[in-house]
Design a protein around this motif. Sequence first.
Motif, mmCIF file in Angstrom:
data_model
loop_
_atom_site.group_PDB
_atom_site.id
_atom_site.type_symbol
_atom_site.label_atom_id
_atom_site.label_comp_id
_atom_site.label_asym_id
_atom_site.label_seq_id
_atom_site.Cartn_x
_atom_site.Cartn_y
_atom_site.Cartn_z
ATOM 1 N N THR A 33 0.830 -1.205 0.000
ATOM 2 C CA THR A 33 0.000 0.000 0.000
ATOM 3 C C THR A 33 0.870 1.264 0.000
ATOM 4 N N TRP A 34 1.941 1.224 0.750
ATOM 5 C CA TRP A 34 2.812 2.400 0.870
ATOM 6 C C TRP A 34 3.391 2.819 -0.484
ATOM 7 N N ALA A 35 3.674 1.846 -1.355
ATOM 8 C CA ALA A 35 4.321 2.145 -2.635
ATOM 9 C C ALA A 35 3.387 2.852 -3.609
ATOM 10 N N PHE A 36 2.089 2.821 -3.319
ATOM 11 C CA PHE A 36 1.112 3.460 -4.207
ATOM 12 C C PHE A 36 0.388 4.610 -3.513
ATOM 13 N N SER A 37 0.859 4.982 -2.325
ATOM 14 C CA SER A 37 0.161 6.017 -1.566
ATOM 15 C C SER A 37 0.567 7.408 -2.050
ATOM 16 N N ASP A 38 -0.191 8.401 -1.608
ATOM 17 C CA ASP A 38 0.115 9.795 -1.927
ATOM 18 C C ASP A 38 0.857 10.487 -0.781
ATOM 19 N N ASP A 39 1.191 9.732 0.244
ATOM 20 C CA ASP A 39 1.931 10.309 1.365
ATOM 21 C C ASP A 39 3.282 10.822 0.853
ATOM 22 N N THR A 53 5.159 6.553 8.400
ATOM 23 C CA THR A 53 4.277 7.296 7.505
ATOM 24 C C THR A 53 2.843 6.856 7.784
ATOM 25 N N SER A 54 1.924 7.353 7.001
ATOM 26 C CA SER A 54 0.519 7.008 7.201
ATOM 27 C C SER A 54 0.216 5.573 6.805
ATOM 28 N N THR A 55 1.128 4.907 6.080
ATOM 29 C CA THR A 55 0.840 3.571 5.556
ATOM 30 C C THR A 55 1.821 2.493 6.002
ATOM 31 N N ALA A 56 2.988 2.879 6.549
ATOM 32 C CA ALA A 56 4.016 1.898 6.896
ATOM 33 C C ALA A 56 5.036 2.529 7.830
ATOM 34 N N THR A 57 5.897 1.668 8.385
ATOM 35 C CA THR A 57 7.069 2.132 9.106
ATOM 36 C C THR A 57 8.284 1.653 8.324
ATOM 37 N N HIS A 58 9.093 2.578 7.863
ATOM 38 C CA HIS A 58 10.231 2.259 7.015
ATOM 39 C C HIS A 58 11.478 2.179 7.894
ATOM 40 N N LEU A 59 12.092 1.003 7.912
ATOM 41 C CA LEU A 59 13.220 0.715 8.792
ATOM 42 C C LEU A 59 14.462 0.429 7.959
ATOM 43 N N THR A 60 15.577 1.016 8.332
ATOM 44 C CA THR A 60 16.828 0.759 7.644
ATOM 45 C C THR A 60 17.867 0.296 8.654
ATOM 46 N N TYR A 61 18.505 -0.854 8.352
ATOM 47 C CA TYR A 61 19.523 -1.424 9.212
ATOM 48 C C TYR A 61 20.803 -1.653 8.400
ATOM 49 N N GLU A 62 21.929 -1.431 9.043
ATOM 50 C CA GLU A 62 23.216 -1.818 8.477
ATOM 51 C C GLU A 62 23.618 -3.142 9.108
ATOM 52 N N LEU A 63 24.094 -4.076 8.292
ATOM 53 C CA LEU A 63 24.522 -5.366 8.803
ATOM 54 C C LEU A 63 26.018 -5.345 9.067
#
Length: 204
Positions: free
Chosen positions: A36-42, A193-203
């Motif tokens: 959903t997040w990839a097609f949202s207007d957020d 965001t309104s549709t997801a939580t975007h998480l970034t991790y370094e390994l």
Amino acid sequence: MTRIIADISVSLDGFVTGPAPGPDSGLGTGGEALHTWAFSDDPEDRRILREATARSGAVVLGRRLFDVVDGPNGWDDTRGYGADEVGKPAFVVVTSSPPESVRLTDLDWTFVTTGLRDAVAAARERAVAASQDSGRDLDVVLMGGGATVGSALDAGLVDVLSLHLAPVVLGAGTPLFTGGTPRTLVRRSVIPTSTATHLTYELL
């Protein structure tokens, strides 16, 4: 520097598809909610998608996912990797044998039959070449499916893990994590965001 980035959407209970995924329903039952997040207007969703696709010098995917996106109900001019966001990167498919034909002939496909490590190496070469041509650093993006991303994590091939955590519980489907090698991750960013939580991790 070209990094290897695993970038995938996942449910709260750890699935990257819903139940019963297949060629006609690549995300399985209820799995559409993951994207959903990839097609949202957020505005933040749009920025994250735009920046992620813009950094892609090459994209790695497994054969099952290739069969979905290249199938009759797959990608088209309006649906696809970074549609309307970025130029078309090279795509590298991990497979036991190349397909007899390809529908999406306007995309740059490479089929690697000698395993995931070789596929990532081939994608890195393409991304480095694209970086030299463009004058900026471009990355290799592992877009899936879940087994491909999970195997890359287990093999220590991933530098950055980018998860788009969708507010949905699917109950079943394709799990992202199935055990494997323990890994230490360092959180680099959390963007709700309104549709997801975007998480970034370094390994590490």
